[in-house]
Design a protein around this motif. Structure first.
Motif, PDB file in Angstrom:
ATOM      1  N   GLY A 172      14.020   3.659  52.962  1.00  0.00           N
ATOM      2  CA  GLY A 172      13.336   2.313  53.869  1.00  0.00           C
ATOM      3  C   GLY A 172      14.331   2.392  55.049  1.00  0.00           C
ATOM      4  N   LYS A 173      13.892   1.505  56.039  1.00  0.00           N
ATOM      5  CA  LYS A 173      14.368   1.332  57.235  1.00  0.00           C
ATOM      6  C   LYS A 173      15.171  -0.080  57.268  1.00  0.00           C
ATOM      7  CE  LYS A 173      10.481  -0.227  59.519  1.00  0.00           C
ATOM      8  NZ  LYS A 173       9.489   0.199  60.335  1.00  0.00           N
ATOM      9  N   TYR A 174      14.871  -1.034  56.375  1.00  0.00           N
ATOM     10  CA  TYR A 174      15.251  -2.276  56.524  1.00  0.00           C
ATOM     11  C   TYR A 174      16.779  -2.416  56.257  1.00  0.00           C
ATOM     12  CZ  TYR A 174      10.457  -2.842  57.128  1.00  0.00           C
ATOM     13  OH  TYR A 174       9.095  -2.812  57.568  1.00  0.00           O
ATOM     14  N   SER A 175      17.393  -3.387  56.379  1.00  0.00           N
ATOM     15  CA  SER A 175      18.924  -3.857  56.389  1.00  0.00           C
ATOM     16  C   SER A 175      19.358  -4.133  55.103  1.00  0.00           C
ATOM     17  CB  SER A 175      19.374  -4.802  57.503  1.00  0.00           C
ATOM     18  OG  SER A 175      19.345  -5.978  56.728  1.00  0.00           O
ATOM     19  N   ASN A 176      20.819  -4.057  54.811  1.00  0.00           N
ATOM     20  CA  ASN A 176      21.008  -4.366  53.529  1.00  0.00           C
ATOM     21  C   ASN A 176      21.429  -5.707  53.494  1.00  0.00           C
ATOM     22  OD1 ASN A 176      23.156  -3.767  54.810  1.00  0.00           O
ATOM     23  ND2 ASN A 176      24.599  -2.961  53.455  1.00  0.00           N
ATOM     24  N   HIS A 177      21.252  -6.591  54.393  1.00  0.00           N
ATOM     25  CA  HIS A 177      21.629  -7.794  54.382  1.00  0.00           C
ATOM     26  C   HIS A 177      20.532  -8.761  53.796  1.00  0.00           C
ATOM     27  CE1 HIS A 177      24.976  -8.350  57.420  1.00  0.00           C
ATOM     28  NE2 HIS A 177      24.830  -6.835  57.550  1.00  0.00           N
ATOM     29  N   LEU A 178      20.972  -9.599  53.123  1.00  0.00           N
ATOM     30  CA  LEU A 178      19.950 -10.525  52.499  1.00  0.00           C
ATOM     31  C   LEU A 178      20.555 -11.943  52.344  1.00  0.00           C
ATOM     32  CD1 LEU A 178      17.781 -10.868  50.571  1.00  0.00           C
ATOM     33  CD2 LEU A 178      18.817 -10.404  48.734  1.00  0.00           C
ATOM     34  N   SER A 179      19.732 -13.076  52.726  1.00  0.00           N
ATOM     35  CA  SER A 179      19.971 -14.282  52.429  1.00  0.00           C
ATOM     36  C   SER A 179      19.144 -14.913  51.376  1.00  0.00           C
ATOM     37  CB  SER A 179      19.855 -15.373  53.922  1.00  0.00           C
ATOM     38  OG  SER A 179      20.644 -14.910  54.850  1.00  0.00           O
ATOM     39  N   LEU A 180      19.847 -16.197  50.653  1.00  0.00           N
ATOM     40  CA  LEU A 180      19.060 -16.616  49.470  1.00  0.00           C
ATOM     41  C   LEU A 180      18.615 -18.196  49.932  1.00  0.00           C
ATOM     42  CD1 LEU A 180      21.920 -16.049  46.986  1.00  0.00           C
ATOM     43  CD2 LEU A 180      20.044 -14.604  47.659  1.00  0.00           C
ATOM     44  N   ASN A 181      17.381 -18.374  49.517  1.00  0.00           N
ATOM     45  CA  ASN A 181      16.760 -19.759  49.647  1.00  0.00           C
ATOM     46  C   ASN A 181      16.808 -20.535  48.378  1.00  0.00           C
ATOM     47  OD1 ASN A 181      15.754 -21.946  51.027  1.00  0.00           O
ATOM     48  ND2 ASN A 181      13.589 -20.952  50.889  1.00  0.00           N
ATOM     49  N   LEU A 182      17.428 -21.422  48.092  1.00  0.00           N
ATOM     50  CA  LEU A 182      17.227 -22.233  46.786  1.00  0.00           C
ATOM     51  C   LEU A 182      16.233 -23.163  46.894  1.00  0.00           C
ATOM     52  CD1 LEU A 182      18.019 -22.758  43.764  1.00  0.00           C
ATOM     53  CD2 LEU A 182      20.046 -24.246  44.854  1.00  0.00           C
ATOM     54  N   ILE A 183      15.190 -23.151  46.212  1.00  0.00           N
ATOM     55  CA  ILE A 183      14.111 -24.130  46.433  1.00  0.00           C
ATOM     56  C   ILE A 183      14.002 -25.014  45.051  1.00  0.00           C
ATOM     57  CG2 ILE A 183      11.762 -24.522  47.020  1.00  0.00           C
ATOM     58  CD1 ILE A 183      11.597 -21.848  48.050  1.00  0.00           C
ATOM     59  N   PRO A 184      14.636 -26.325  45.012  1.00  0.00           N
ATOM     60  CA  PRO A 184      14.500 -27.139  43.884  1.00  0.00           C
ATOM     61  C   PRO A 184      13.256 -27.676  43.992  1.00  0.00           C
ATOM     62  CG  PRO A 184      16.552 -27.823  45.285  1.00  0.00           C
ATOM     63  CD  PRO A 184      15.549 -26.669  46.144  1.00  0.00           C
ATOM     64  N   VAL A 185      12.313 -27.873  42.705  1.00  0.00           N
ATOM     65  CA  VAL A 185      10.979 -28.446  42.870  1.00  0.00           C
ATOM     66  C   VAL A 185      10.884 -29.471  41.755  1.00  0.00           C
ATOM     67  CG1 VAL A 185       8.638 -27.686  42.262  1.00  0.00           C
ATOM     68  CG2 VAL A 185       9.824 -26.012  43.063  1.00  0.00           C
ATOM     69  N   GLY A 186      10.788 -30.778  42.446  1.00  0.00           N
ATOM     70  CA  GLY A 186      10.483 -31.992  41.611  1.00  0.00           C
ATOM     71  C   GLY A 186      11.676 -32.283  41.140  1.00  0.00           C
ATOM     72  N   LEU A 187      11.747 -33.172  40.232  1.00  0.00           N
ATOM     73  CA  LEU A 187      13.054 -33.834  39.768  1.00  0.00           C
ATOM     74  C   LEU A 187      13.843 -32.835  38.958  1.00  0.00           C
ATOM     75  CD1 LEU A 187      14.408 -36.492  39.442  1.00  0.00           C
ATOM     76  CD2 LEU A 187      13.279 -37.010  37.373  1.00  0.00           C
ATOM     77  N   ILE A 188      15.176 -32.708  39.580  1.00  0.00           N
ATOM     78  CA  ILE A 188      16.127 -31.956  38.753  1.00  0.00           C
ATOM     79  C   ILE A 188      17.238 -32.938  38.433  1.00  0.00           C
ATOM     80  CG2 ILE A 188      17.674 -30.078  38.838  1.00  0.00           C
ATOM     81  CD1 ILE A 188      15.057 -28.888  39.514  1.00  0.00           C
ATOM     82  N   ASP A 189      17.336 -32.680  36.873  1.00  0.00           N
ATOM     83  CA  ASP A 189      18.364 -33.620  36.375  1.00  0.00           C
ATOM     84  C   ASP A 189      19.887 -33.112  36.699  1.00  0.00           C
ATOM     85  OD1 ASP A 189      16.559 -35.042  35.237  1.00  0.00           O
ATOM     86  OD2 ASP A 189      16.536 -33.931  33.260  1.00  0.00           O
ATOM     87  N   PRO A 190      20.754 -33.997  36.474  1.00  0.00           N
ATOM     88  CA  PRO A 190      22.134 -33.375  36.897  1.00  0.00           C
ATOM     89  C   PRO A 190      22.513 -32.130  36.022  1.00  0.00           C
ATOM     90  CG  PRO A 190      22.332 -35.717  36.572  1.00  0.00           C
ATOM     91  CD  PRO A 190      20.957 -35.251  36.303  1.00  0.00           C
ATOM     92  N   ILE A 191      23.236 -31.199  36.708  1.00  0.00           N
ATOM     93  CA  ILE A 191      23.283 -29.911  35.880  1.00  0.00           C
ATOM     94  C   ILE A 191      24.756 -30.114  35.514  1.00  0.00           C
ATOM     95  CG2 ILE A 191      23.566 -27.481  36.128  1.00  0.00           C
ATOM     96  CD1 ILE A 191      20.828 -27.981  38.053  1.00  0.00           C
ATOM     97  N   ASP A 192      25.183 -29.591  34.249  1.00  0.00           N
ATOM     98  CA  ASP A 192      26.521 -29.549  33.807  1.00  0.00           C
ATOM     99  C   ASP A 192      27.216 -28.330  34.547  1.00  0.00           C
ATOM    100  OD1 ASP A 192      28.471 -30.086  32.186  1.00  0.00           O
ATOM    101  OD2 ASP A 192      27.898 -28.792  30.492  1.00  0.00           O
ATOM    102  N   GLY A 193      28.375 -28.569  35.187  1.00  0.00           N
ATOM    103  CA  GLY A 193      29.254 -27.687  35.642  1.00  0.00           C
ATOM    104  C   GLY A 193      29.201 -27.665  37.247  1.00  0.00           C
ATOM    105  N   VAL A 194      28.082 -28.452  37.850  1.00  0.00           N
ATOM    106  CA  VAL A 194      28.247 -28.552  39.335  1.00  0.00           C
ATOM    107  C   VAL A 194      28.055 -30.035  39.793  1.00  0.00           C
ATOM    108  CG1 VAL A 194      27.567 -26.282  39.931  1.00  0.00           C
ATOM    109  CG2 VAL A 194      25.690 -27.992  39.477  1.00  0.00           C
ATOM    110  N   ASP A 195      28.306 -30.317  40.701  1.00  0.00           N
ATOM    111  CA  ASP A 195      28.266 -31.898  41.290  1.00  0.00           C
ATOM    112  C   ASP A 195      27.097 -31.639  42.300  1.00  0.00           C
ATOM    113  OD1 ASP A 195      28.593 -34.343  42.021  1.00  0.00           O
ATOM    114  OD2 ASP A 195      30.274 -33.887  43.199  1.00  0.00           O
ATOM    115  N   GLY A 196      25.889 -31.608  42.105  1.00  0.00           N
ATOM    116  CA  GLY A 196      24.724 -31.710  42.897  1.00  0.00           C
ATOM    117  C   GLY A 196      24.140 -30.258  43.308  1.00  0.00           C
ATOM    118  N   MET A 197      23.307 -30.249  44.205  1.00  0.00           N
ATOM    119  CA  MET A 197      22.518 -28.943  44.537  1.00  0.00           C
ATOM    120  C   MET A 197      23.047 -28.102  45.487  1.00  0.00           C
ATOM    121  SD  MET A 197      19.809 -27.904  43.370  1.00  0.00           S
ATOM    122  CE  MET A 197      18.985 -29.050  42.534  1.00  0.00           C
TER     123      MET A 197
END
Ligand code: ZN
Length: 442
Positions: A172-197
């Protein structure tokens, strides 16, 4: 035999609007000729149109080295494939010198007004012979990701020669660049190993850059579902979201293609509290390959996993690993070792592994009891003509399995999640990831 036909609405609804569809197949009924179909008949074409014969079609994905012997066996009478706009495709197989060269007829499968589906011929392609193989090349001139089918024709009937070692490639002809979009849905409890989203997002970005070395990962956005410009009110931020229960659509596809310029072509990684299916950590459809919204445009991960005794919280590192793995499926990679559930989904027992020469596989996994035959539900909520690939917890079903004994446990597409394993893609996997990203509009 030449058949005129149309897709029966009942059957195709499964396919385009499926609740319980069967993966890798589409179901349709032949033999009924209606006025409806005359709109796409080929009366002006002196060549007869030879429609797919079977009422079940195997699917092919481009650049997939594990098409399986079912594709080889059914190529003449009809196989379907996913194609993207502007993609240049090549299908080849070994010449059978006992027969004349076949022509290939290409078809478009499309939803019709009745809620069913139709089929119309696109073109006929003649092969070239290169190195003892017939090579058919064609360009997809669609505006969006589409489903096509093919038959091989000789003397106005199905080609009867052998079609060994089918290879289906796409560029194909499309680029090899990609961005990510993290979509938290609803209530997310604190996650072990990180400080927030934002901290989780940063970890995701780093992990994707390290894993997907054949892509350029530009950036990561964080967009809360509760703040979606149109759908925000449907996704309150104080409710634990159970994908497949709180929402009927386990994939939350309506959140894909975030409607903000720049973000709308990013890969949408949807984070929910958990997926409402036992031991399932993440979900994506194989070769979902849609970066711009709608069906197949999301990768789902849970901050928790549903277990027989309740639920277990995942660490940030585990969530990130699941996201990397599911994204591999999204871009067309299979598990390095097929699970029983995969084999049931493929409806092809020949696809024991992913077909890459540089990814070993682990026969012990199939006999481990970890993915017992029939234990996983073969049917989940498929919305696509290809099946969804779920990542299971290594602690599933109370089975102790030492995955570190598997020669493919270091690869991201190993089907069992564990803390020690899954650290890279192979060279061939990285090459296919890049080829497939180039096919997908973004
Ligand atoms: Zn998987």
């Amino acid at each position: 035999m030449v058949r005129s036909n149309f897709f029966a609405p009942l059957c195709i609804r499964r396919f385009f609007d499926a609740k319980k569809a069967y993966p890798l197949f589409i179901f349709f009924t032949f033999g009924v000729l209606t006025a409806f179909f005359s709109a796409c008949s080929e009366d002006s074409d002196p060549e007869r149109v030879v429609y797919p014969l079977e009422n079940e079609l195997y699917a092919m994905f481009p650049n997939d080295p594990a098409l399986g012997d079912s594709v080889d066996a059914h190529l003449s009478t009809g196989v379907m494939m996913i194609v993207h706009p502007g993609g240049l495709y090549s299908l080849s197989f070994e010449v059978d010198s006992a027969y004349e060269a076949p022509k290939m007829q290409l078809f478009r499968i499309y939803p019709n007004q009745n809620g069913g589906s139709g089929i119309s011929k696109v073109e006929t392609v003649k092969p070239q012979v290169v190195g003892g193989r017939y090579v058919f090349t064609f360009v997809c001139e669609e505006n969006e990701k589409s489903l096509w089918a093919l038959t091989l024709v000789e003397n106005n009937d199905y080609y009867r020669g052998k079609t060994r070692n089918v290879i289906f490639e796409g560029s194909g002809k499309y680029s090899n660049h990609l961005s990510l979009n993290l979509i938290p849905v609803g209530l997310i409890d604190p996650i072990d190993g990180v400080d927030g989203m934002d901290s989780l997002a940063k970890m995701l970005l780093q992990a994707f850059r390290k894993a997907y070395t054949s892509f350029v990962i530009d950036t990561i956005y964080v967009n809360y579902a509760s703040k979606h410009p149109i759908l925000g009110s449907k996704y309150p931020s104080d409710v634990h979201w159970h994908a497949g229960a709180t929402s009927e659509d386990m994939t939350l596809a309506e959140l894909g293609g975030w409607p903000v310029k720049g973000v709308n072509e990013a890969l949408d990684i949807v984070l929910v509290h958990r997926i409402n299916e036992l031991n399932v950590l993440g979900y994506a459809a194989l070769f979902a390959s849609n970066l711009t919204g709608g069906e197949g445009s999301t990768v789902i991960v849970g901050s928790h996993v549903l277990t027989t005794t309740g639920e277990r919280a995942l660490s940030a590192e585990e969530i990130v690993k699941v996201a990397v793995h599911e994204t591999g499926h999204f871009f067309g990679l299979r598990h390095t070792t097929s699970t029983w559930e995969d084999l049931e989904n493929y409806h092809d027992l020949s696809v024991l592994e992913d077909g890459f020469e540089d990814t070993p596989y682990c026969p012990d996994l199939l006999t481990s009891g970890l993915y017992k035959k029939g234990k996983g539900k073969a049917s989940v909520d498929y919305r696509m003509p290809y099946y969804g690939v779920k990542m299971l917890d290594s602690r599933a079903y109370g089975v102790t399995f030492d995955e570190s004994g598997c020669p493919d446990a270091h690869l991201f597409m190993f089907p069992v999640s564990s803390e020690k394993t899954m650290t890279e893609f192979s060279k061939q996997q990285l090459k296919v990831l890049k080829q497939n990203l180039a096919l997908i509009p973004h």
